[in-house]
Design an enzyme around this catalytic site. Structure first.
Site, PDB file in Angstrom:
ATOM      1  N   LYS A  87       0.805  -1.224   0.000  1.00 30.22           N
ATOM      2  CA  LYS A  87       0.000   0.000   0.000  1.00 30.22           C
ATOM      3  C   LYS A  87       0.841   1.279   0.000  1.00 30.22           C
ATOM      4  O   LYS A  87       0.410   2.299  -0.509  1.00 30.22           O
ATOM      5  CB  LYS A  87      -0.949  -0.005   1.196  1.00 30.22           C
ATOM      6  CG  LYS A  87      -2.061  -1.034   1.033  1.00 30.22           C
ATOM      7  CD  LYS A  87      -3.350  -0.582   1.649  1.00 30.22           C
ATOM      8  CE  LYS A  87      -4.489  -1.508   1.260  1.00 30.22           C
ATOM      9  NZ  LYS A  87      -4.353  -2.858   1.871  1.00 30.22           N
ATOM     10  N   GLU A 109      -9.575   6.973   3.366  1.00 30.19           N
ATOM     11  CA  GLU A 109     -10.486   6.094   4.086  1.00 30.19           C
ATOM     12  C   GLU A 109      -9.666   4.875   4.488  1.00 30.19           C
ATOM     13  O   GLU A 109      -8.678   4.549   3.844  1.00 30.19           O
ATOM     14  CB  GLU A 109     -11.644   5.675   3.186  1.00 30.19           C
ATOM     15  CG  GLU A 109     -11.366   4.476   2.256  1.00 30.19           C
ATOM     16  CD  GLU A 109     -10.304   4.722   1.180  1.00 30.19           C
ATOM     17  OE1 GLU A 109     -10.013   5.907   0.888  1.00 30.19           O
ATOM     18  OE2 GLU A 109      -9.762   3.750   0.647  1.00 30.19           O
ATOM     19  N   SER A 374       1.718  -9.835  -0.636  1.00 30.97           N
ATOM     20  CA  SER A 374       1.355  -8.419  -0.588  1.00 30.97           C
ATOM     21  C   SER A 374       1.718  -7.726   0.724  1.00 30.97           C
ATOM     22  O   SER A 374       1.909  -6.514   0.756  1.00 30.97           O
ATOM     23  CB  SER A 374      -0.144  -8.256  -0.865  1.00 30.97           C
ATOM     24  OG  SER A 374      -0.910  -9.046   0.020  1.00 30.97           O
TER      25      SER A 374
HETATM   26  C1  LIG Z   1      -5.136  -3.940   1.635  1.00 30.52           C
HETATM   27  C2  LIG Z   1      -4.407  -5.187   1.418  1.00 30.52           C
HETATM   28  C3  LIG Z   1      -4.776  -6.114   0.412  1.00 30.52           C
HETATM   29  C4  LIG Z   1      -5.993  -5.942  -0.468  1.00 30.52           C
HETATM   30  O1  LIG Z   1      -6.031  -4.791  -1.234  1.00 30.52           O
HETATM   31  P1  LIG Z   1      -5.794  -4.816  -2.811  1.00 30.52           P
HETATM   32  O2  LIG Z   1      -6.118  -3.424  -3.234  1.00 30.52           O
HETATM   33  O3  LIG Z   1      -6.729  -5.836  -3.393  1.00 30.52           O
HETATM   34  O4  LIG Z   1      -4.390  -5.167  -3.035  1.00 30.52           O
HETATM   35  C5  LIG Z   1      -3.993  -7.239   0.229  1.00 30.52           C
HETATM   36  N1  LIG Z   1      -2.916  -7.479   1.007  1.00 30.52           N
HETATM   37  C6  LIG Z   1      -2.538  -6.634   1.991  1.00 30.52           C
HETATM   38  C7  LIG Z   1      -1.337  -6.962   2.807  1.00 30.52           C
HETATM   39  C8  LIG Z   1      -3.279  -5.457   2.240  1.00 30.52           C
HETATM   40  O5  LIG Z   1      -2.896  -4.629   3.231  1.00 30.52           O
END
Ligand SMILES: *Cc1c(COP(=O)(O)O)cnc(C)c1O
Length: 391
Positions: A87, A109, A374
């Protein structure tokens, strides 16, 4: 990829926003498409990626998972970024745009608080004022992230309307933006919202795909399959953009939750219908009559009733396959990957890993599977302990 003029990906996308937001959205569109190809802007963005976010993020060959699952498993380590997830790529990129537009305040948000923390971090780094809207239910559940944002100098405003969760916080943030367009930029946290947001977020996140394509190519060779979890869709679109033109299978993994019943999952591509919400035309999980359905996932980051328009399009064309993984299997994988690799994955990422495990069985020992990790799972440890009864 979609039309940069209209923001449509096939029939999905576009801009369906209230009149009061149009001046701000048009200004953003004009400034973004002007500066993004400018050397000066690119240099600044690259320097921040390297010196602040810590990019390029590593590519890790997961030897023990590969052994256990029966295919070659590679992890793109977005968990190693500053603040622990992908993010920050978008938050820093959009904060740079705020500076370009001469805005001195940013708002966001947040659901579980990950995007709020990333935005508050970017604000602190650049000396911008920051306000984060968070459903009061989430404020209660995510005390630590709330304190983190305050520590970083942000104002956190609890939202008590509706169900007091993410979609209500989003509504409130849009209202703030409409009132304060002159000095404020709204940083949306995923590849959703009115044009040009889905394109901007995908551009800033596509560094994930660019890097991992290069890293795979230089090392073991291009992957046979790429897997990412899908909430709104930003980490997935980021890694997919690197491989759309290759002969590589792409899989988006949605939250299967507890069951296929309405309200028990947040698999918006599987169960969603075409609709208009938060400024865009895409797939949303709806009740009869078009009301947005409440959704569920064990991972707060996947708990959104819709998906970005580019994913809706990629699903329709068949270029990306979308599958779903349930809470229990994500939790199992959360533990297995921690034990076998010494990496605690975010519960969101654990959904992608759980599908990789399934795919590996059929793909065979030589198949190279790239998973977008992610984020890191430290934020989920307390939740997992309470569900798994380890207290
Ligand atoms: C917010 C988040 C997601 C999901 O958001 P996407 O916009 O679909 O990527 C996935 N993994 C992590 C670690 C997050 O913080």
């Amino acid at each position: 990829m979609g039309s940069e003029k209209s923001g449509f990906f096939g029939e999905f996308g576009g801009r369906y926003s209230p009149e009061v937001l149009m001046p701000a959205i048009l200004e953003l569109e004009e400034v973004y498409f002007k500066v993004r190809s400018k050397k000066r802007f690119q240099k600044k963005w690259e320097q921040l990626q390297r010196d602040y976010i810590g990019r390029p993020s590593r590519l890790t060959y997961a030897a023990r998972l590969s052994d256990e699952w029966g295919a070659q498993i590679y992890l793109k380590r977005e968990d190693l970024n500053h603040t622990g997830a992908h993010k920050i790529n978008n938050a820093i990129g959009q904060a740079l745009l705020a500076l370009e537009m001469g805005k001195e305040r940013i708002i966001a948000e947040t659901g579980a608080g990950q995007h709020g923390v990333a935005t508050a971090t970017a604000a602190a780094h650049f000396g911008l004022k920051c306000t984060v809207y968070m459903g009061s239910e989430d404020v209660r559940r995510q005390k630590l992230n709330c304190y983190r944002m305050k520590l970083l100098g942000a104002e956190v405003i609890p939202v008590t309307s509706g169900t007091s969760t993410l979609k209500d916080a989003t509504n409130e943030a849009m209202r703030d933006w409409a009132r304060n367009v002159r000095n404020t930029h709204y940083i949306i946290g995923s590849a959703i919202g009115p044009h040009p947001f889905p394109i901007i977020v995908a551009d800033f996140q596509s560094v994930i795909g660019k890097e991992s394509r290069k890293q795979m190519k230089k090392g073991p060779g291009l992957p046979h399959a790429v897997i990412a979890c899908v909430g709104g869709g930003s980490n997935a679109i980021g890694i997919f953009h690197g491989f759309l033109k290759d002969d590589v299978d792409l899989y988006g993994v949605e939250a299967g939750g507890r069951s296929d019943d309405p309200g028990e999952n947040s698999a918006s591509i599987t169960f969603g219908e075409v609709g208009y919400f938060h400024g865009t035309k895409s797939l949303f999980i709806q009740k009869e009559g078009g009301q947005i359905q409440g959704v569920h996932s064990v991972s707060a980051g996947l708990d959104y009733p819709g998906v970005g328009p580019e994913h809706a399009y990629l699903a329709k064309t068949g270029r990306v396959k979308y599958v779903r993984v349930r809470d229990d299997r994500a939790l199992e994988c959360f533990q297995e990957v921690s034990r076998l690799e010494g990496i605690i994955p975010a519960l969101e990422s654990a959904h992608a890993l759980a599908f990789a495990r399934e795919l590996a069985r059929d793909a065979g020992k030589k198949a190279r599977i790239l998973v977008n990790l992610s984020g890191r799972g430290d934020k989920d440890v307390a939740e997992a302990a309470s569900i798994l009864g380890m207290e």
